[in-house]
Design a protein around this motif. Structure first.
Motif, mmCIF file in Angstrom:
data_model
loop_
_atom_site.group_PDB
_atom_site.id
_atom_site.type_symbol
_atom_site.label_atom_id
_atom_site.label_comp_id
_atom_site.label_asym_id
_atom_site.label_seq_id
_atom_site.Cartn_x
_atom_site.Cartn_y
_atom_site.Cartn_z
ATOM 1 N N PHE A 128 -13.088 -17.852 7.100
ATOM 2 C CA PHE A 128 -11.832 -17.663 6.545
ATOM 3 C C PHE A 128 -11.257 -16.360 6.874
ATOM 4 O O PHE A 128 -12.094 -15.356 7.139
ATOM 5 C CB PHE A 128 -11.756 -17.835 5.143
ATOM 6 C CG PHE A 128 -12.199 -19.391 4.713
ATOM 7 C CD1 PHE A 128 -11.059 -20.363 4.906
ATOM 8 C CD2 PHE A 128 -13.307 -19.576 4.098
ATOM 9 C CE1 PHE A 128 -11.353 -21.648 4.490
ATOM 10 C CE2 PHE A 128 -13.754 -21.022 3.895
ATOM 11 C CZ PHE A 128 -12.834 -22.052 4.070
ATOM 12 N N HIS A 129 -10.019 -16.039 6.537
ATOM 13 C CA HIS A 129 -9.154 -14.809 6.626
ATOM 14 C C HIS A 129 -8.428 -14.540 5.322
ATOM 15 O O HIS A 129 -7.883 -15.835 4.657
ATOM 16 C CB HIS A 129 -8.414 -14.580 7.801
ATOM 17 C CG HIS A 129 -9.161 -14.752 9.104
ATOM 18 N ND1 HIS A 129 -9.143 -13.442 9.940
ATOM 19 C CD2 HIS A 129 -10.235 -15.190 9.725
ATOM 20 C CE1 HIS A 129 -9.928 -13.312 10.756
ATOM 21 N NE2 HIS A 129 -10.532 -14.508 10.880
ATOM 22 N N GLU A 130 -8.074 -13.538 5.027
ATOM 23 C CA GLU A 130 -7.108 -13.106 3.805
ATOM 24 C C GLU A 130 -5.834 -12.623 4.304
ATOM 25 O O GLU A 130 -5.922 -12.224 5.219
ATOM 26 C CB GLU A 130 -7.854 -12.308 2.769
ATOM 27 C CG GLU A 130 -9.009 -12.865 2.364
ATOM 28 C CD GLU A 130 -9.720 -11.873 1.204
ATOM 29 O OE1 GLU A 130 -9.085 -10.972 0.849
ATOM 30 O OE2 GLU A 130 -11.029 -12.142 1.088
ATOM 31 N N THR A 131 -4.829 -12.803 3.395
ATOM 32 C CA THR A 131 -3.528 -12.028 3.758
ATOM 33 C C THR A 131 -2.857 -11.630 2.459
ATOM 34 O O THR A 131 -3.379 -12.138 1.352
ATOM 35 C CB THR A 131 -2.697 -12.699 4.850
ATOM 36 O OG1 THR A 131 -1.746 -12.108 5.269
ATOM 37 C CG2 THR A 131 -2.241 -13.688 4.298
ATOM 38 N N ILE A 132 -1.738 -10.854 2.363
ATOM 39 C CA ILE A 132 -0.976 -10.912 1.317
ATOM 40 C C ILE A 132 0.385 -11.755 1.625
ATOM 41 O O ILE A 132 0.873 -12.211 2.612
ATOM 42 C CB ILE A 132 -0.459 -9.374 1.328
ATOM 43 C CG1 ILE A 132 0.449 -8.895 2.346
ATOM 44 C CG2 ILE A 132 -1.588 -8.595 1.078
ATOM 45 C CD1 ILE A 132 0.828 -7.625 2.125
ATOM 46 N N GLY A 191 1.433 0.720 -4.080
ATOM 47 C CA GLY A 191 0.256 1.305 -4.789
ATOM 48 C C GLY A 191 -0.182 2.798 -4.483
ATOM 49 O O GLY A 191 0.369 3.357 -3.631
ATOM 50 N N ASP A 192 -0.986 3.555 -5.255
ATOM 51 C CA ASP A 192 -1.273 4.618 -5.104
ATOM 52 C C ASP A 192 -2.696 4.874 -5.754
ATOM 53 O O ASP A 192 -3.103 4.225 -6.288
ATOM 54 C CB ASP A 192 -0.275 5.682 -5.776
ATOM 55 C CG ASP A 192 -0.344 5.539 -7.226
ATOM 56 O OD1 ASP A 192 -1.160 5.994 -8.063
ATOM 57 O OD2 ASP A 192 0.781 4.828 -7.982
ATOM 58 N N TYR A 193 -3.212 6.071 -5.148
ATOM 59 C CA TYR A 193 -4.742 6.429 -5.627
ATOM 60 C C TYR A 193 -4.824 7.792 -5.491
ATOM 61 O O TYR A 193 -4.081 8.721 -4.712
ATOM 62 C CB TYR A 193 -5.621 5.850 -4.134
ATOM 63 C CG TYR A 193 -6.999 6.360 -4.896
ATOM 64 C CD1 TYR A 193 -7.863 5.588 -5.892
ATOM 65 C CD2 TYR A 193 -7.772 7.083 -3.933
ATOM 66 C CE1 TYR A 193 -9.051 5.993 -6.129
ATOM 67 C CE2 TYR A 193 -8.970 7.809 -4.298
ATOM 68 C CZ TYR A 193 -9.847 6.991 -5.441
ATOM 69 O OH TYR A 193 -10.988 7.338 -5.584
ATOM 70 N N MET A 197 2.590 -1.993 1.142
ATOM 71 C CA MET A 197 2.083 -3.036 2.094
ATOM 72 C C MET A 197 3.217 -4.029 2.300
ATOM 73 O O MET A 197 3.946 -4.432 1.272
ATOM 74 C CB MET A 197 0.715 -3.462 1.377
ATOM 75 C CG MET A 197 -0.262 -2.847 1.238
ATOM 76 S SD MET A 197 -1.463 -3.358 0.467
ATOM 77 C CE MET A 197 -2.261 -4.530 1.746
ATOM 78 N N PHE A 198 3.338 -4.508 3.480
ATOM 79 C CA PHE A 198 4.101 -5.521 4.107
ATOM 80 C C PHE A 198 3.367 -6.786 4.643
ATOM 81 O O PHE A 198 2.518 -6.653 5.438
ATOM 82 C CB PHE A 198 5.297 -4.873 4.939
ATOM 83 C CG PHE A 198 5.748 -3.757 4.567
ATOM 84 C CD1 PHE A 198 7.215 -3.929 3.920
ATOM 85 C CD2 PHE A 198 5.344 -2.506 4.702
ATOM 86 C CE1 PHE A 198 7.762 -2.918 3.554
ATOM 87 C CE2 PHE A 198 6.059 -1.319 4.494
ATOM 88 C CZ PHE A 198 7.223 -1.501 3.643
ATOM 89 N N PRO A 199 3.744 -7.971 4.250
ATOM 90 C CA PRO A 199 3.161 -9.038 4.919
ATOM 91 C C PRO A 199 3.821 -9.304 6.244
ATOM 92 O O PRO A 199 5.104 -9.171 6.275
ATOM 93 C CB PRO A 199 3.399 -10.304 4.007
ATOM 94 C CG PRO A 199 4.610 -9.903 3.379
ATOM 95 C CD PRO A 199 4.528 -8.528 3.032
ATOM 96 N N LEU A 200 3.133 -9.669 7.291
ATOM 97 C CA LEU A 200 3.794 -9.926 8.651
ATOM 98 C C LEU A 200 3.731 -11.539 9.003
ATOM 99 O O LEU A 200 2.847 -12.160 8.332
ATOM 100 C CB LEU A 200 3.019 -9.267 9.519
ATOM 101 C CG LEU A 200 3.019 -7.816 9.655
ATOM 102 C CD1 LEU A 200 2.017 -7.210 10.831
ATOM 103 C CD2 LEU A 200 4.242 -6.991 9.450
ATOM 104 N N GLU A 248 1.945 1.059 4.948
ATOM 105 C CA GLU A 248 2.620 2.408 5.370
ATOM 106 C C GLU A 248 2.230 3.497 4.584
ATOM 107 O O GLU A 248 2.355 3.039 3.324
ATOM 108 C CB GLU A 248 4.344 2.238 5.381
ATOM 109 C CG GLU A 248 4.812 3.371 5.609
ATOM 110 C CD GLU A 248 6.518 3.455 5.233
ATOM 111 O OE1 GLU A 248 7.339 4.031 5.549
ATOM 112 O OE2 GLU A 248 6.930 2.177 4.584
ATOM 113 N N VAL A 249 1.812 4.639 4.872
ATOM 114 C CA VAL A 249 1.474 5.736 4.047
ATOM 115 C C VAL A 249 2.687 6.430 4.038
ATOM 116 O O VAL A 249 3.197 7.110 5.119
ATOM 117 C CB VAL A 249 0.268 6.509 4.533
ATOM 118 C CG1 VAL A 249 -0.099 7.619 3.525
ATOM 119 C CG2 VAL A 249 -1.000 5.681 4.608
ATOM 120 N N HIS A 250 3.488 6.833 2.936
ATOM 121 C CA HIS A 250 4.776 7.448 2.980
ATOM 122 C C HIS A 250 4.793 8.619 2.180
ATOM 123 O O HIS A 250 5.651 9.537 2.259
ATOM 124 C CB HIS A 250 5.880 6.373 2.378
ATOM 125 C CG HIS A 250 5.780 6.120 1.005
ATOM 126 N ND1 HIS A 250 6.225 6.616 0.012
ATOM 127 C CD2 HIS A 250 4.792 4.895 0.328
ATOM 128 C CE1 HIS A 250 6.086 6.032 -1.145
ATOM 129 N NE2 HIS A 250 5.086 5.121 -0.755
#
Length: 568
Positions: free
Chosen positions: A456-460, A466-468, A487-490, A562-564
């Motif tokens: 199986f595979h996962e996706t959003i 988000g931040d850390y 984060m963006f789903p493709l 994307e790290v912005h």
């Protein structure tokens, strides 16, 4: 060395249970190449010699035999009839000059009967139909003949007709030379003679013109034209026999010798570098040959079966091959008689021989300077995960299965990188079951099989942010870092490299993408809020997490990160 004109390379094919192996055994006995009593039913067949074949009472591998009849040398290949083992029949088509499709008179045309007729036609291989088991009491000969013509075309014409059926089937009558009525014949030979002659003479305009003017061709002309007609496909001869009783068996061989092409008559044609190339059976030409079958024999180890198209192959020759960097030295040549073999010194155009213990030879390997196309086999569709029953046999299992893959091109073996399972794939569950039996018998290896785990595979599904913050006081100034991401789903199936160049990120200073997981990582940080020497570690962290997943531990795909913004 045999003359190409005297050779007949024939493959027996068709559906399982048609009696192909019984016919092959009968030919060997009839021509004096074997003695004794042999039967598929009691496990004493000459051609079904593997223990699995004798246990199941059907062919699993193609078996090569040879014999002499009426001054001709016959190389005959008995092929399996069940679709589960079709790779053996397809490989044999590279060695044969005539495909003899055997039809069970009682069962009629079945699935693999059609398949073999079509496969031979697609490869331009001349064809002949043999109706076996004419001694069957439930025979509907007229209905069977009509079904053959409806299925395969009007070019299918009787070369002989049976006299009597069931227990009364005692002989056959030639339709090419018989123009009179014959008592007891199921079909009048006279009614067949005219369409048969017309289907033969139509390959030559001059002869056909004379024929319609009332001049019959001589026997010498007819013998030449009938071979042309069979090669061009305008004639598919039908002959009748009973391999069990022996009635009509001699006439089958006579028909193959009379209208079946020799290697000198039929040129195998291949597409090489986009051009159609026909290979003539010239013993003075450079060597051109190909391995069409591989067998792992418990005694002589690896056997490579070779069809020579032109030139000469001698034992101890140094030969160029398509699968080795340098020339290889050919060992002793073997002429195969089912599981037995005898040595020979040379093989000329049209001959079929085998060599032992040549690790550089594989099914499809070309011998000589001309590289022939690989043999195209059907893709297997049924997969099972396999593991040894005894711990510590993993290495032994892998080696044994690779031997199976070497001799059976329709068997594939893979290690699933995600599930870490060893997965074997074959044509059917029956195919894989026979392989398990062979592992037990040949390699003393018992295995367990199960359905493969699904990778199986996962996706959003939606955009998220988000931040850390990393904060650690270890003395002195301590450690502090902060990362903000989007984060963006493709869309599923997005070409990740094309998306990277056409999206709004194309002007960013750092874009990395992983085509395996369809994962895109973008560095859009400005102002140096995150030092550049930290960015590779951030990207590595994302890549590791993508491979591990967050819901069930499966790889994540079709995601852009994307790290912005950040701090340190």
């Amino acid at each position: 060395m045999l003359s190409p004109k005297s050779i007949r390379n024939v493959m027996l094919c068709g559906h399982g249970g048609a009696g192909k192996t019984t016919m092959a055994d009968s030919f060997l006995l009839m021509c004096g190449a074997a003695s004794g009593k042999h039967s598929v039913d009691d496990g004493s067949s000459l051609c079904d010699f593997d223990p699995e074949e004798r246990q199941h009472k059907y062919s699993i591998e193609a078996s090569v035999i040879h014999f002499q009849h009426a001054g001709l040398h016959f190389n005959m290949i008995d092929t399996p009839g069940y679709p589960d083992f079709i790779g053996q029949a397809i490989g044999s088509m590279r060695a044969a000059d005539l495909a003899v499709i055997v039809v069970n008179a009682h069962s009629g045309i079945q699935v693999n009967t059609r398949r073999m007729f079509q496969e031979a036609g697609q490869r331009g291989l001349p064809r002949m139909i043999v109706i076996n088991r004419m001694d069957d009491e439930q025979l509907d000969f007229d209905g069977l003949l009509e079904n053959i013509r409806e299925t395969f075309g009007p070019q299918c014409v009787l070369l002989n007709v049976p006299v009597g059926k069931g227990a009364d089937f005692k002989s056959i009558v030639d339709t090419l030379h018989t123009r009179d009525e014959v008592a007891g014949a199921l079909i009048s030979p006279k009614s067949i003679n005219e369409p048969l002659v017309e289907s033969i003479v139509e390959v030559d305009d001059a002869v056909m013109e004379k024929y319609f003017e009332g001049e019959l061709p001589s026997d010498a002309v007819m013998s030449q034209l009938i071979v042309r007609a069979v090669c061009e496909g305008t004639l598919v001869p039908i002959v009748c026999c009973s391999a069990r009783t022996g009635v009509g068996m001699k006439e089958v061989l006579d028909a193959i010798g009379f209208c079946g092409p020799s290697p000198a008559d039929f040129r195998h044609t291949f597409t090489i570098d986009g051009e159609e190339v026909s290979i003539a059976a010239d013993d003075q030409a450079p060597l051109c040959a190909q391995v069409f079958k591989t067998r792992i024999d418990p005694f002589v180890q690896k056997l490579s079966f070779i069809r020579v198209y032109c030139g000469q192959l001698h034992k101890d020759d140094s030969v160029h091959t398509s699968t080795a960097r340098k020339n290889i030295k050919i060992g002793p040549l073997l002429r195969m008689q089912a599981e037995q073999h005898e040595p020979c010194d040379v093989a000329g155009p049209g001959d079929i021989v085998a060599v032992a213990k040549m690790e550089d030879l594989h099914t499809g390997t070309s011998l000589g300077d001309r590289e022939l196309p690989k043999i195209s086999f059907p893709n297997p569709m049924v997969s099972m995960a396999v593991a040894p029953k005894t711990r510590g046999d993993e290495t032994k299992l892998s080696g044994s299965l690779h031997k199976v893959a070497e001799e059976d091109p329709t068997f594939h073996l893979d290690r699933d990188a995600q599930t870490q399972e060893l997965v074997m794939t074959g044509m059917s569950e029956l195919h894989l079951g026979v392989i398990r039996e062979r592992l037990h018998r040949r390699d003393k290896l018992d295995v367990e099989t199960r359905d493969p785990r699904i990778p199986f595979h996962e996706t959003i599904q939606i955009q998220a942010e988000g931040d850390y913050r990393h904060k650690k006081q270890s003395g002195g100034r301590g450690q502090f870092g902060e990362v903000h991401i989007r984060m963006f789903p493709l869309p599923r199936g997005t070409d990740i490299s094309e998306y990277a160049t056409k999206s709004r990120f194309h002007s960013m200073k750092e874009i990395h993408y992983d085509e395996k997981n369809n994962f895109l990582w973008v560095d859009s940080v400005v102002g140096g809020v995150i030092p550049g020497n930290f960015m590779p570690a951030i990207g590595k962290g994302f890549a590791e997490r993508v491979n591990q997943g967050v819901i069930a531990g499966y790889p994540v795909q079709d995601v852009c990160v994307e790290v912005h913004y950040g701090n340190h």
